[in-house]
Design a protein around this motif. Structure first.
Motif, PDB file in Angstrom:
ATOM      1  N   GLN A 246       0.827  -1.210   0.000  1.00 45.91           N
ATOM      2  CA  GLN A 246       0.000   0.000   0.000  1.00 45.91           C
ATOM      3  C   GLN A 246       0.867   1.268   0.000  1.00 45.91           C
ATOM      4  O   GLN A 246       0.558   2.232  -0.695  1.00 45.91           O
ATOM      5  N   LEU A 247       1.951   1.238   0.768  1.00 46.74           N
ATOM      6  CA  LEU A 247       2.835   2.407   0.816  1.00 46.74           C
ATOM      7  C   LEU A 247       3.586   2.584  -0.507  1.00 46.74           C
ATOM      8  O   LEU A 247       3.769   3.711  -0.980  1.00 46.74           O
ATOM      9  N   LEU A 248       4.012   1.474  -1.105  1.00 50.23           N
ATOM     10  CA  LEU A 248       4.686   1.553  -2.406  1.00 50.23           C
ATOM     11  C   LEU A 248       3.763   2.186  -3.443  1.00 50.23           C
ATOM     12  O   LEU A 248       4.184   3.004  -4.264  1.00 50.23           O
ATOM     13  N   ASP A 249       2.497   1.804  -3.370  1.00 47.17           N
ATOM     14  CA  ASP A 249       1.502   2.336  -4.287  1.00 47.17           C
ATOM     15  C   ASP A 249       1.291   3.839  -4.033  1.00 47.17           C
ATOM     16  O   ASP A 249       1.284   4.656  -4.952  1.00 47.17           O
ATOM     17  N   ARG A 250       1.148   4.183  -2.773  1.00 47.87           N
ATOM     18  CA  ARG A 250       0.877   5.566  -2.382  1.00 47.87           C
ATOM     19  C   ARG A 250       2.022   6.511  -2.761  1.00 47.87           C
ATOM     20  O   ARG A 250       1.801   7.639  -3.188  1.00 47.87           O
ATOM     21  N   PHE A 251       3.259   6.049  -2.610  1.00 49.42           N
ATOM     22  CA  PHE A 251       4.424   6.896  -2.889  1.00 49.42           C
ATOM     23  C   PHE A 251       5.109   6.515  -4.203  1.00 49.42           C
ATOM     24  O   PHE A 251       6.318   6.641  -4.351  1.00 49.42           O
ATOM     25  N   SER A 252       4.292   6.037  -5.164  1.00 46.06           N
ATOM     26  CA  SER A 252       4.901   5.585  -6.419  1.00 46.06           C
ATOM     27  C   SER A 252       5.339   6.751  -7.297  1.00 46.06           C
ATOM     28  O   SER A 252       6.270   6.633  -8.073  1.00 46.06           O
ATOM     29  N   GLU A 253       4.667   7.891  -7.172  1.00 46.25           N
ATOM     30  CA  GLU A 253       5.024   9.032  -8.021  1.00 46.25           C
ATOM     31  C   GLU A 253       5.963   9.994  -7.299  1.00 46.25           C
ATOM     32  O   GLU A 253       5.628  10.535  -6.258  1.00 46.25           O
ATOM     33  N   GLY A 254       7.126  10.189  -7.899  1.00 44.85           N
ATOM     34  CA  GLY A 254       8.087  11.126  -7.319  1.00 44.85           C
ATOM     35  C   GLY A 254       9.038  10.488  -6.322  1.00 44.85           C
ATOM     36  O   GLY A 254       9.913  11.149  -5.783  1.00 44.85           O
ATOM     37  N   PHE A 255       8.860   9.188  -6.084  1.00 44.61           N
ATOM     38  CA  PHE A 255       9.748   8.486  -5.152  1.00 44.61           C
ATOM     39  C   PHE A 255      10.204   7.170  -5.751  1.00 44.61           C
ATOM     40  O   PHE A 255       9.484   6.533  -6.497  1.00 44.61           O
ATOM     41  N   GLU A 256      11.408   6.787  -5.348  1.00 44.81           N
ATOM     42  CA  GLU A 256      11.944   5.493  -5.762  1.00 44.81           C
ATOM     43  C   GLU A 256      12.104   4.691  -4.479  1.00 44.81           C
ATOM     44  O   GLU A 256      12.620   5.205  -3.478  1.00 44.81           O
ATOM     45  N   PHE A 257      11.640   3.449  -4.497  1.00 37.44           N
ATOM     46  CA  PHE A 257      11.770   2.597  -3.310  1.00 37.44           C
ATOM     47  C   PHE A 257      13.228   2.198  -3.122  1.00 37.44           C
ATOM     48  O   PHE A 257      13.877   1.744  -4.055  1.00 37.44           O
ATOM     49  N   VAL A 258      13.761   2.380  -1.934  1.00 39.93           N
ATOM     50  CA  VAL A 258      15.156   2.031  -1.661  1.00 39.93           C
ATOM     51  C   VAL A 258      15.247   0.693  -0.937  1.00 39.93           C
ATOM     52  O   VAL A 258      15.885  -0.237  -1.397  1.00 39.93           O
ATOM     53  N   GLN A 259      14.588   0.584   0.223  1.00 43.02           N
ATOM     54  CA  GLN A 259      14.633  -0.675   0.963  1.00 43.02           C
ATOM     55  C   GLN A 259      13.575  -0.715   2.056  1.00 43.02           C
ATOM     56  O   GLN A 259      13.015   0.309   2.437  1.00 43.02           O
ATOM     57  N   GLU A 260      13.323  -1.932   2.514  1.00 42.55           N
ATOM     58  CA  GLU A 260      12.444  -2.131   3.665  1.00 42.55           C
ATOM     59  C   GLU A 260      13.324  -2.414   4.872  1.00 42.55           C
ATOM     60  O   GLU A 260      14.307  -3.137   4.764  1.00 42.55           O
ATOM     61  N   LEU A 261      13.004  -1.813   6.011  1.00 41.91           N
ATOM     62  CA  LEU A 261      13.761  -2.096   7.232  1.00 41.91           C
ATOM     63  C   LEU A 261      13.045  -3.228   7.973  1.00 41.91           C
ATOM     64  O   LEU A 261      11.820  -3.250   8.041  1.00 41.91           O
ATOM     65  N   PRO A 262      13.811  -4.180   8.508  1.00 38.99           N
ATOM     66  CA  PRO A 262      13.167  -5.323   9.167  1.00 38.99           C
ATOM     67  C   PRO A 262      12.384  -4.883  10.405  1.00 38.99           C
ATOM     68  O   PRO A 262      12.873  -4.077  11.193  1.00 38.99           O
ATOM     69  N   THR A 263      11.164  -5.381  10.531  1.00 42.75           N
ATOM     70  CA  THR A 263      10.354  -5.088  11.716  1.00 42.75           C
ATOM     71  C   THR A 263       9.869  -6.423  12.281  1.00 42.75           C
ATOM     72  O   THR A 263       9.860  -7.424  11.576  1.00 42.75           O
ATOM     73  N   PRO A 264       9.464  -6.443  13.553  1.00 44.89           N
ATOM     74  CA  PRO A 264       9.073  -7.721  14.165  1.00 44.89           C
ATOM     75  C   PRO A 264       7.881  -8.361  13.455  1.00 44.89           C
ATOM     76  O   PRO A 264       6.966  -7.667  13.026  1.00 44.89           O
ATOM     77  N   ASN A 265       7.925  -9.674  13.356  1.00 42.53           N
ATOM     78  CA  ASN A 265       6.782 -10.434  12.821  1.00 42.53           C
ATOM     79  C   ASN A 265       5.868 -10.848  13.958  1.00 42.53           C
ATOM     80  O   ASN A 265       6.334 -11.070  15.069  1.00 42.53           O
ATOM     81  N   PHE A 266       4.586 -10.978  13.676  1.00 43.62           N
ATOM     82  CA  PHE A 266       3.704 -11.559  14.676  1.00 43.62           C
ATOM     83  C   PHE A 266       2.836 -12.593  13.974  1.00 43.62           C
ATOM     84  O   PHE A 266       2.643 -12.541  12.769  1.00 43.62           O
ATOM     85  N   GLN A 267       2.338 -13.534  14.747  1.00 41.80           N
ATOM     86  CA  GLN A 267       1.453 -14.545  14.168  1.00 41.80           C
ATOM     87  C   GLN A 267       0.035 -14.294  14.636  1.00 41.80           C
ATOM     88  O   GLN A 267      -0.206 -14.017  15.800  1.00 41.80           O
ATOM     89  N   PHE A 268      -0.889 -14.361  13.685  1.00 38.61           N
ATOM     90  CA  PHE A 268      -2.277 -14.080  14.008  1.00 38.61           C
ATOM     91  C   PHE A 268      -3.141 -15.016  13.194  1.00 38.61           C
ATOM     92  O   PHE A 268      -3.108 -14.989  11.972  1.00 38.61           O
ATOM     93  N   GLY A 269      -3.864 -15.892  13.881  1.00 37.22           N
ATOM     94  CA  GLY A 269      -4.729 -16.837  13.170  1.00 37.22           C
ATOM     95  C   GLY A 269      -3.976 -17.673  12.158  1.00 37.22           C
ATOM     96  O   GLY A 269      -4.451 -17.929  11.056  1.00 37.22           O
ATOM     97  N   GLY A 270      -2.748 -18.085  12.518  1.00 39.54           N
ATOM     98  CA  GLY A 270      -1.993 -18.952  11.628  1.00 39.54           C
ATOM     99  C   GLY A 270      -1.246 -18.230  10.519  1.00 39.54           C
ATOM    100  O   GLY A 270      -0.458 -18.807   9.804  1.00 39.54           O
ATOM    101  N   LYS A 271      -1.513 -16.911  10.362  1.00 44.49           N
ATOM    102  CA  LYS A 271      -0.802 -16.154   9.330  1.00 44.49           C
ATOM    103  C   LYS A 271       0.290 -15.338  10.009  1.00 44.49           C
ATOM    104  O   LYS A 271       0.102 -14.817  11.093  1.00 44.49           O
ATOM    105  N   THR A 272       1.418 -15.221   9.333  1.00 47.27           N
ATOM    106  CA  THR A 272       2.479 -14.377   9.868  1.00 47.27           C
ATOM    107  C   THR A 272       2.418 -13.030   9.166  1.00 47.27           C
ATOM    108  O   THR A 272       2.329 -12.967   7.942  1.00 47.27           O
TER     109      THR A 272
END
Length: 239
Positions: free
Chosen positions: A200-226
């Motif tokens: 969603q963020l990549l889509d929102r900032f697609s114009e005028g910005f170039e994606f550089v990288q994602e910073l690792p954030t904690p994972n959580f498990q919810f209803g079997g999905k991570t």
């Protein structure tokens, strides 16, 4: 003290995981008091009073980890100490304090809440950091007041704008434009969000910005999905 799940839980996060799959980047998370100026003014007024009484700075948005995550990226990206850095929606100014302690010397924090600005100035003063600028500014309507920044940092401000009851859709457009306006060409934009996914963020900032990288954030498990409760991305401003 109950055992806490190992995810960061900012005081501005509404749990949106259940509807995540059905939502594209233009469907809103729905209005909330967290999108109102009154809510923040009230919250920071209380934090200001507490700070003056006992010197406690209040809650750190997204916790300490989100600040050190961005600082680690800045080190790796070799952001020079004199880079012009803008903290968007500075709140209690805690991140400005961390940036200053880290050696950054050209810092500006903005917030649309007058109580936040007072609180941040008090916090900086208590740390003897007198050369950090804090301004009361509505980022969505700052008409050229701010420009020429090398790095813009947002932890939760875009989230709050997405929750505004009056016109979130317009607010998000204005926000993207404002980031474009304040950043230098090839300047960096670091955003930490708990309401929006990477896609969603990549889509929102697609114009005028170039994606550089994602910073690792904690994972959580919810209803079997991570999943990730927090998303942190780095963009570069491109014309």
């Amino acid at each position: 003290d109950s055992m806490e799940v190992a995810t960061e839980n900012p005081h501005g996060c509404e749990n949106t995981s259940d509807a995540e799959e059905e939502r594209d980047s233009d469907n809103d998370v729905g209005p909330s008091k967290l999108g109102t100026k009154e809510y923040w003014e009230d919250a920071y007024q209380k934090e200001l009073e507490t700070f003056k009484e006992i010197g406690d700075v209040g809650e750190i948005w997204f916790g300490e980890e989100s600040m050190s995550r961005v600082l680690r990226w800045m080190d790796k990206a070799k952001i020079p100490e004199n880079a012009a850095i803008l903290d968007i929606g500075t709140g209690n100014g805690a991140f400005l304090v961390e940036l200053a302690k880290h050696g950054y010397t050209n810092l500006t924090g903005i917030d649309y809440s007058p109580a936040s600005v007072k609180l941040a100035r008090n916090v900086l003063q208590a740390e003897d950091l007198m050369d950090v600028t804090v301004k009361e500014v509505d980022f969505l309507n700052c008409e050229g007041e701010l420009k020429g920044f090398d790095v813009c940092i947002d932890k939760g401000t875009f989230d709050a704008i997405s929750l505004t009851p009056d016109n979130a859709k317009e607010g998000k457009k204005l926000y993207v434009q404002a980031v474009k306006d304040v950043l230098k060409d090839k300047g960096f934009f670091a955003i930490t969000s708990c309401n929006w996914t990477k896609e969603q963020l990549l889509d929102r900032f697609s114009e005028g910005f170039e994606f550089v990288q994602e910073l690792p954030t904690p994972n959580f498990q919810f209803g079997g999905k991570t999943g990730n409760s927090v998303t942190a991305l780095i963009f570069k401003r491109v014309h």
